[in-house]
Design a protein around this motif. Structure first.
Motif, PDB file in Angstrom:
ATOM      1  N   ALA A  52    -107.536-157.821-120.711  1.00 22.92           N
ATOM      2  CA  ALA A  52    -108.417-156.765-121.217  1.00 22.92           C
ATOM      3  C   ALA A  52    -109.141-157.209-122.463  1.00 22.92           C
ATOM      4  CB  ALA A  52    -107.593-155.502-121.494  1.00 22.92           C
ATOM      5  N   GLN A  53    -108.444-157.959-123.370  1.00 23.99           N
ATOM      6  CA  GLN A  53    -109.112-158.364-124.586  1.00 23.99           C
ATOM      7  C   GLN A  53    -110.220-159.362-124.316  1.00 23.99           C
ATOM      8  OE1 GLN A  53    -105.935-158.752-123.868  1.00 23.99           O
ATOM      9  NE2 GLN A  53    -105.155-160.797-124.347  1.00 23.99           N
ATOM     10  N   ALA A  54    -110.144-160.135-123.223  1.00 26.12           N
ATOM     11  CA  ALA A  54    -111.184-161.112-122.924  1.00 26.12           C
ATOM     12  C   ALA A  54    -112.393-160.460-122.284  1.00 26.12           C
ATOM     13  CB  ALA A  54    -110.641-162.202-122.000  1.00 26.12           C
ATOM     14  N   ARG A  55    -112.191-159.291-121.681  1.00 21.24           N
ATOM     15  CA  ARG A  55    -113.312-158.649-120.997  1.00 21.24           C
ATOM     16  C   ARG A  55    -114.313-158.067-121.988  1.00 21.24           C
ATOM     17  NH1 ARG A  55    -109.347-156.363-117.456  1.00 21.24           N
ATOM     18  NH2 ARG A  55    -109.602-154.340-118.438  1.00 21.24           N
ATOM     19  N   SER A  56    -113.846-157.588-123.105  1.00 21.36           N
ATOM     20  CA  SER A  56    -114.741-156.957-124.061  1.00 21.36           C
ATOM     21  C   SER A  56    -115.485-158.024-124.855  1.00 21.36           C
ATOM     22  CB  SER A  56    -113.940-156.053-125.000  1.00 21.36           C
ATOM     23  OG  SER A  56    -114.799-155.434-125.917  1.00 21.36           O
ATOM     24  N   ARG A  57    -116.801-158.025-124.739  1.00 21.01           N
ATOM     25  CA  ARG A  57    -117.591-159.063-125.404  1.00 21.01           C
ATOM     26  C   ARG A  57    -117.867-158.724-126.860  1.00 21.01           C
ATOM     27  NH1 ARG A  57    -120.508-162.658-121.872  1.00 21.01           N
ATOM     28  NH2 ARG A  57    -119.993-162.287-119.696  1.00 21.01           N
ATOM     29  N   ASP A  58    -117.822-157.435-127.219  1.00 22.13           N
ATOM     30  CA  ASP A  58    -118.081-157.012-128.584  1.00 22.13           C
ATOM     31  C   ASP A  58    -119.417-157.562-129.066  1.00 22.13           C
ATOM     32  OD1 ASP A  58    -117.628-155.684-130.953  1.00 22.13           O
ATOM     33  OD2 ASP A  58    -116.503-157.333-131.849  1.00 22.13           O
ATOM     34  N   ASP A 130    -119.659-144.329-116.509  1.00 23.77           N
ATOM     35  CA  ASP A 130    -118.653-145.326-116.181  1.00 23.77           C
ATOM     36  C   ASP A 130    -119.345-146.639-115.839  1.00 23.77           C
ATOM     37  OD1 ASP A 130    -119.774-144.865-113.724  1.00 23.77           O
ATOM     38  OD2 ASP A 130    -117.974-144.026-112.803  1.00 23.77           O
ATOM     39  N   GLY A 131    -118.547-147.633-115.478  1.00 25.22           N
ATOM     40  CA  GLY A 131    -119.102-148.944-115.191  1.00 25.22           C
ATOM     41  C   GLY A 131    -120.074-148.945-114.034  1.00 25.22           C
ATOM     42  N   ALA A 132    -119.765-148.191-112.969  1.00 28.44           N
ATOM     43  CA  ALA A 132    -120.652-148.177-111.807  1.00 28.44           C
ATOM     44  C   ALA A 132    -121.998-147.565-112.139  1.00 28.44           C
ATOM     45  CB  ALA A 132    -119.987-147.407-110.661  1.00 28.44           C
ATOM     46  N   GLY A 133    -121.997-146.456-112.884  1.00 30.91           N
ATOM     47  CA  GLY A 133    -123.261-145.837-113.248  1.00 30.91           C
ATOM     48  C   GLY A 133    -124.101-146.710-114.150  1.00 30.91           C
ATOM     49  N   ARG A 134    -123.433-147.416-115.073  1.00 33.16           N
ATOM     50  CA  ARG A 134    -124.167-148.289-115.976  1.00 33.16           C
ATOM     51  C   ARG A 134    -124.789-149.453-115.222  1.00 33.16           C
ATOM     52  NH1 ARG A 134    -120.197-149.800-118.477  1.00 33.16           N
ATOM     53  NH2 ARG A 134    -120.001-151.904-117.651  1.00 33.16           N
ATOM     54  N   ARG A 135    -124.014-150.063-114.316  1.00 37.00           N
ATOM     55  CA  ARG A 135    -124.544-151.186-113.546  1.00 37.00           C
ATOM     56  C   ARG A 135    -125.683-150.742-112.642  1.00 37.00           C
ATOM     57  NH1 ARG A 135    -118.992-152.181-112.920  1.00 37.00           N
ATOM     58  NH2 ARG A 135    -119.069-151.369-110.798  1.00 37.00           N
ATOM     59  N   GLY A 136    -125.585-149.538-112.100  1.00 37.33           N
ATOM     60  CA  GLY A 136    -126.635-149.063-111.223  1.00 37.33           C
ATOM     61  C   GLY A 136    -127.937-148.778-111.948  1.00 37.33           C
ATOM     62  N   ALA A 137    -127.864-148.432-113.230  1.00 37.00           N
ATOM     63  CA  ALA A 137    -129.064-148.067-113.983  1.00 37.00           C
ATOM     64  C   ALA A 137    -129.809-149.273-114.521  1.00 37.00           C
ATOM     65  CB  ALA A 137    -128.688-147.137-115.142  1.00 37.00           C
ATOM     66  N   ARG A 138    -129.102-150.345-114.838  1.00 34.81           N
ATOM     67  CA  ARG A 138    -129.776-151.486-115.450  1.00 34.81           C
ATOM     68  C   ARG A 138    -130.409-152.363-114.378  1.00 34.81           C
ATOM     69  NH1 ARG A 138    -124.161-154.457-116.941  1.00 34.81           N
ATOM     70  NH2 ARG A 138    -124.093-155.934-115.208  1.00 34.81           N
ATOM     71  N   ALA A 139    -131.504-153.009-114.752  1.00 30.45           N
ATOM     72  CA  ALA A 139    -132.238-153.873-113.829  1.00 30.45           C
ATOM     73  C   ALA A 139    -132.059-155.321-114.260  1.00 30.45           C
ATOM     74  CB  ALA A 139    -133.721-153.506-113.816  1.00 30.45           C
ATOM     75  N   PRO A 140    -131.681-156.224-113.363  1.00 28.03           N
ATOM     76  CA  PRO A 140    -131.551-157.629-113.740  1.00 28.03           C
ATOM     77  C   PRO A 140    -132.920-158.278-113.865  1.00 28.03           C
ATOM     78  CG  PRO A 140    -131.121-157.349-111.395  1.00 28.03           C
ATOM     79  CD  PRO A 140    -131.321-155.972-111.954  1.00 28.03           C
ATOM     80  N   LEU A 169    -124.196-147.300-126.506  1.00 30.10           N
ATOM     81  CA  LEU A 169    -124.156-148.539-127.285  1.00 30.10           C
ATOM     82  C   LEU A 169    -122.794-149.223-127.170  1.00 30.10           C
ATOM     83  CD1 LEU A 169    -126.064-147.421-130.511  1.00 30.10           C
ATOM     84  CD2 LEU A 169    -126.949-148.757-128.590  1.00 30.10           C
ATOM     85  N   ASP A 170    -121.726-148.442-127.159  1.00 32.33           N
ATOM     86  CA  ASP A 170    -120.388-149.027-127.037  1.00 32.33           C
ATOM     87  C   ASP A 170    -120.228-149.752-125.701  1.00 32.33           C
ATOM     88  OD1 ASP A 170    -119.627-148.141-129.518  1.00 32.33           O
ATOM     89  OD2 ASP A 170    -118.658-146.311-128.782  1.00 32.33           O
ATOM     90  N   LEU A 171    -120.705-149.133-124.635  1.00 34.39           N
ATOM     91  CA  LEU A 171    -120.604-149.765-123.316  1.00 34.39           C
ATOM     92  C   LEU A 171    -121.496-151.003-123.237  1.00 34.39           C
ATOM     93  CD1 LEU A 171    -120.531-146.608-121.032  1.00 34.39           C
ATOM     94  CD2 LEU A 171    -118.687-148.266-121.347  1.00 34.39           C
ATOM     95  N   ALA A 172    -122.668-150.940-123.866  1.00 32.15           N
ATOM     96  CA  ALA A 172    -123.566-152.096-123.875  1.00 32.15           C
ATOM     97  C   ALA A 172    -122.931-153.266-124.619  1.00 32.15           C
ATOM     98  CB  ALA A 172    -124.899-151.715-124.517  1.00 32.15           C
ATOM     99  N   ARG A 173    -122.290-152.984-125.756  1.00 29.01           N
ATOM    100  CA  ARG A 173    -121.654-154.042-126.540  1.00 29.01           C
ATOM    101  C   ARG A 173    -120.444-154.625-125.819  1.00 29.01           C
ATOM    102  NH1 ARG A 173    -119.247-152.146-130.827  1.00 29.01           N
ATOM    103  NH2 ARG A 173    -119.230-154.149-131.941  1.00 29.01           N
ATOM    104  N   ALA A 174    -119.784-153.807-125.012  1.00 33.16           N
ATOM    105  CA  ALA A 174    -118.588-154.278-124.318  1.00 33.16           C
ATOM    106  C   ALA A 174    -118.919-155.220-123.167  1.00 33.16           C
ATOM    107  CB  ALA A 174    -117.783-153.087-123.796  1.00 33.16           C
ATOM    108  N   THR A 175    -120.134-155.151-122.638  1.00 32.35           N
ATOM    109  CA  THR A 175    -120.493-155.947-121.463  1.00 32.35           C
ATOM    110  C   THR A 175    -121.505-157.047-121.759  1.00 32.35           C
ATOM    111  OG1 THR A 175    -122.176-154.285-120.897  1.00 32.35           O
ATOM    112  CG2 THR A 175    -120.009-154.074-119.855  1.00 32.35           C
ATOM    113  N   HIS A 176    -122.096-157.058-122.963  1.00 34.28           N
ATOM    114  CA  HIS A 176    -123.106-158.060-123.302  1.00 34.28           C
ATOM    115  C   HIS A 176    -122.849-158.603-124.710  1.00 34.28           C
ATOM    116  CE1 HIS A 176    -125.007-155.937-119.963  1.00 34.28           C
ATOM    117  NE2 HIS A 176    -125.766-157.002-119.793  1.00 34.28           N
ATOM    118  N   ASP A 177    -123.280-159.826-124.921  1.00 35.20           N
ATOM    119  CA  ASP A 177    -123.073-160.473-126.215  1.00 35.20           C
ATOM    120  C   ASP A 177    -124.158-160.104-127.223  1.00 35.20           C
ATOM    121  OD1 ASP A 177    -120.773-162.427-125.517  1.00 35.20           O
ATOM    122  OD2 ASP A 177    -122.232-162.742-123.927  1.00 35.20           O
ATOM    123  N   VAL A 178    -125.369-159.878-126.739  1.00 36.80           N
ATOM    124  CA  VAL A 178    -126.487-159.490-127.603  1.00 36.80           C
ATOM    125  C   VAL A 178    -127.208-158.320-126.943  1.00 36.80           C
ATOM    126  CG1 VAL A 178    -128.606-160.218-128.770  1.00 36.80           C
ATOM    127  CG2 VAL A 178    -126.763-161.865-128.402  1.00 36.80           C
TER     128      VAL A 178
END
Length: 315
Positions: A52-58, A130-140, A169-178
């Motif tokens: 779990a600690q490795a998953r959070s990118r902060d 949640d994670g699914a909703g966040r992934r569905g909203a963002r565009a690669p 913002l918390d979810l964005a920071r947890a999944t991305h480095d910048v």
């Protein structure tokens, strides 16, 4: 499961994502979108297997704010995100661009992306995000860069409250480095939330009286609310050339009258900057030798150096 979506209502897409779909793509499918989606799913599988600690990118949040319309804040945000993603290829950092101008945000235009209906669903149900909703909203956009575009329709800026913005913002920071945040020009009730969480707040202006007056109002607001002014870095866009001594003198006088120092001076990239934005391509891809692109690249390198120092200090 990857959904190929065309003419689907936000509610239907939301139910499908809740039912277990991993991602969705618009029809017609953008070039390379399927391979990018598969890469993201493989990365998520690796993340699930990690501690779990490795998953959070902060991740670090860099906010971009234009004190006046047309000063080039969105173009700076988009190209800064692109340059950071390219410079960090060896370190495999993930970059996210958040377009928080829910009414007239143009990040999707500058990157030639479709404004997805799932963005509206995300903004109206932040408390259940949640994670699914966040992934569905963002565009690669590329393998290392994702974008959360503005919604397809103009929405009131208070559709999200400060607590909801903090969760985004918390979810964005947890999944991305910048995380690059393109702010609306209007100050909202959640502007303070972004300012408190960001590492750097880039305030863009031009060398004109309109920008100077708006910057003065902005600074007075921050001081009146006792907000962290030390996070603000002042950026002068379309700065005069080195040989234009008269204009450089006016720039110095304006900075002294405002009581600020310019951390970054961006040169005038000319008409090609607007052309690149209209074509939906970063300057690096459209006009790699443009002087504005070179300066933004320097800013990106400086940002990565600061992030590395901060991580080393906290380790």
């Amino acid at each position: 499961v990857i959904l190929l979506v065309q003419d689907l209502s936000p509610a239907s897409l939301h139910r499908l994502m809740r039912a277990g779909a991993d991602d969705f793509l618009p029809v017609p499918i953008p070039e390379g979108a399927i391979s990018d989606a598969l890469d993201r799913m493989r990365e998520r599988d690796d993340d699930r297997a990690a501690p779990a600690q490795a998953r959070s990118r902060d991740g670090a949040i860099l906010a971009v704010y234009g004190v006046s319309g047309g000063v080039g804040a969105t173009a700076f945000a988009v190209n800064l995100a692109w340059e950071i993603a390219q410079e960090s290829r060896k370190s495999n950092l993930r970059v996210l661009v958040l377009d928080l101008d829910f009414q007239y945000g143009s990040v999707s235009t500058y990157l030639d992306l479709t404004r997805g209906d799932a963005v509206y669903e995300l903004l109206t149900s932040v408390e259940r995000l949640d994670g699914a909703g966040r992934r569905g909203a963002r565009a690669p956009f590329t393998r290392r860069m994702d974008v959360l575009t503005a919604p397809a329709d103009a929405l009131p800026l208070n559709i999200v409250d400060p607590d909801g913005m903090g969760r985004i913002l918390d979810l964005a920071r947890a999944t991305h480095d910048v995380v690059i945040v393109d702010m609306p020009r209007t100050l909202t009730e959640w502007t303070e939330t972004v300012l408190q969480q960001c590492q750097t707040w880039y305030a863009l202006m031009e060398m004109d009286l309109r920008s100077a007056q708006n910057m003065l109002r902005f600074l007075r607001t921050l001081k009146a609310e006792d907000l962290p002014l030390e996070k603000v870095e002042y950026v002068l866009n379309r700065a005069p050339g080195f040989s234009d001594f008269g204009a450089r003198g006016r720039v110095k006088k304006m900075a002294e009258s405002l009581g600020i120092e310019y951390a970054v001076s961006l040169p005038d990239g000319g008409k090609v900057v607007a052309q690149a934005c209209d074509h939906g391509a970063p300057l690096a891809e459209y006009a790699g030798s443009n002087p504005l692109r070179k300066e933004v690249r320097k800013v990106a390198k400086a940002c990565l150096e600061q992030l590395e120092k901060a991580k080393a200090a906290s380790a």
